[in-house]
Scaffold this active site. Structure first.
Site, PDB file in Angstrom:
ATOM      1  N   CYS A   1       1.305  -0.766   0.115  1.00  0.00           N
ATOM      2  CA  CYS A   1       0.150   0.189  -0.204  1.00  0.00           C
ATOM      3  C   CYS A   1       0.723   1.272   0.197  1.00  0.00           C
ATOM      4  O   CYS A   1       0.670   2.718  -0.237  1.00  0.00           O
ATOM      5  CB  CYS A   1      -1.225  -0.077   1.238  1.00  0.00           C
ATOM      6  SG  CYS A   1      -2.304  -1.165   1.247  1.00  0.00           S
TER       7      CYS A   1
ATOM      8  N   ASN B   1     -10.011   0.332  -0.497  1.00  0.00           N
ATOM      9  CA  ASN B   1      -7.999   0.792  -0.144  1.00  0.00           C
ATOM     10  C   ASN B   1      -7.750  -0.465  -1.192  1.00  0.00           C
ATOM     11  O   ASN B   1      -8.026  -1.632  -1.628  1.00  0.00           O
ATOM     12  CB  ASN B   1      -8.237  -0.228   0.873  1.00  0.00           C
ATOM     13  CG  ASN B   1      -6.407  -0.288   1.282  1.00  0.00           C
ATOM     14  OD1 ASN B   1      -6.315   0.112  -0.101  1.00  0.00           O
ATOM     15  ND2 ASN B   1      -5.734  -1.086   2.702  1.00  0.00           N
TER      16      ASN B   1
ATOM     17  N   HIS C   1      -3.583   7.760   2.222  1.00  0.00           N
ATOM     18  CA  HIS C   1      -3.660   6.155   1.669  1.00  0.00           C
ATOM     19  C   HIS C   1      -4.883   6.014   2.412  1.00  0.00           C
ATOM     20  O   HIS C   1      -5.242   6.138   3.498  1.00  0.00           O
ATOM     21  CB  HIS C   1      -2.569   5.072   2.105  1.00  0.00           C
ATOM     22  CG  HIS C   1      -3.046   3.645   2.115  1.00  0.00           C
ATOM     23  ND1 HIS C   1      -3.170   3.553   1.222  1.00  0.00           N
ATOM     24  CD2 HIS C   1      -3.010   2.764   3.008  1.00  0.00           C
ATOM     25  CE1 HIS C   1      -3.745   2.384   0.923  1.00  0.00           C
ATOM     26  NE2 HIS C   1      -3.795   1.526   1.684  1.00  0.00           N
TER      27      HIS C   1
END
Ligand code: COA
Length: 323
Positions: free
Chosen positions: A113, A280, A250
């Site tokens: 990520c 996500n 994020h």
């Protein structure tokens, strides 16, 4: 002295939008639970046959268009992905070929990520040495392919997508302040690998594996690590949070975004949130959010943005970027 300046951004999402209610039809979950614990309302999921480089090329083409450049102007391609089309060749070389570029270099960066923050940091360094002139940096993921669709604790959290940015190295005129990337910080701590991992791989099981996560533990580390690296990055540029126009975090979970903002005393109206619509998307999440906010007019030329991410490894990092 050279600056790494942003010339344009682009993004791409698969057509199919899957809502929480859609997931609740096949999993023991509910729209209420997902929204309350994560802020996620929907995610986009790639159809069978689509590969990561398809979304990467679409995002790259939009970024090139925004920058007013032909693909031939690019001499460095860095793709951040944990879901490459194949174990090798790198997805970046596939993007290079599909854009018709035969010069320069292309490679993948794997930091899950945090991948886009890592990829931007690497590209920034290569541009500042003078080794390359213009970089295409992409975060692209098909996390739907590594989810266990029977595991409600992870299946509801992720989606597919891609985001891209074009950066150029420019000599800074004497006496002028810096522009573009003002500071970049990347960090990792491999002791925490088992808390967020895929239970397979080419060198161990010979399979791709599925995502496994100790969500509560990851949450706790995320807030601490992100707040630290954001403070460090802003301080290294000799600035304070009061100077920042936008935080582009994020997009893992609205509660992580909120808790980090609270820890740093940041107002939520300065934070770009797209997790509700994208979920996500791992390495794609920051460039997708950045492109969304540039295109809808919130982030404007001259704004100071703080990008941050944290992911499997653990890896984490932040970038201070003057648009
Ligand atoms: N629907 C309904 N119930 C669910 C569920 C779902 N999709 N997923 C888990 N639950 C249940 C659990 O089974 C548990 O039930 P139990 O108490 O009967 O055992 C209960 O909800 C609470 O689970 P818990 O994991 O403690 O919830 P939480 O408040 O920590 O929220 C996450 C779970 C995953 C949303 C949260 O931990 C999180 O966001 N972590 C960070 C994850 C992340 O973003 N990682 C990526 C970083 S890159």
């Amino acid at each position: 002295m050279a600056d790494t300046v942003l010339l344009g951004t682009g993004s791409a999402l698969p057509h199919q939008r899957v809502t929480n209610a859609d997931l609740a039809r096949r999993l023991d979950t509910s729209d209420e639970w997902i929204v309350e614990r994560t802020g996620i309302r929907a995610r986009h999921i790639a159809p069978p046959g689509m590969v990561t480089s398809d979304l990467a090329v679409e995002a790259a083409s939009r970024a090139l268009e925004a920058a007013g450049l032909a693909p031939s102007a690019i001499d460095l391609i860095v793709v951040a992905t944990a879901t490459p089309d194949q174990t090798f060749p790198a997805t970046a070389t596939k993007v290079q070929a599909r854009l018709g570029i035969t010069h320069g270099a292309a490679f993948d960066v794997h930091a899950v990520c945090s991948g886009f923050i890592y990829a931007l940091t690497v590209a920034d360094a290569l541009l500042k040495t003078g080794a390359h002139k213009r970089a295409l940096v992409i975060g692209a993921e098909l996390f739907s392919r590594i989810l266990d669709w029977d595991d409600r604790t992870t299946a509801v959290l992720f989606g597919d997508g891609a985001g891209a940015a074009i950066l150029e190295s420019r000599e800074r005129p004497d006496g002028e302040g810096g522009s573009g990337i003002l500071a970049a910080t990347i960090r990792s701590d491999g002791r925490h690998g088992p808390l967020l991992q895929v239970d397979g791989g080419p060198g161990s099981t010979g399979t791709v594996g599925k995502l496994r996560m100790a969500g509560r533990e990851v949450f706790r580390h995320a807030v601490t690590n992100l707040a630290q690296v954001m403070e460090e990055t802003v301080a290294r540029a000799g600035l304070s949070f009061a100077d920042i126009d936008w935080v582009v975090p994020h997009q893992a979970n609205f509660r992580i975004i909120e808790a980090t903002a609270r820890k740093l005393g940041l107002a939520m109206d300065r934070i770009i949130v797209t997790v509700d619509e994208h979920a996500n998307t791992s390495a794609a999440s920051v460039p997708l959010a950045l492109d969304t906010a540039i295109r809808d007019g919130r982030i404007r030329k001259g704004d100071l943005c703080l990008l941050e991410a944290m992911g499997g490894g653990f890896t984490w990092g932040a970038i201070l970027l003057r648009i």
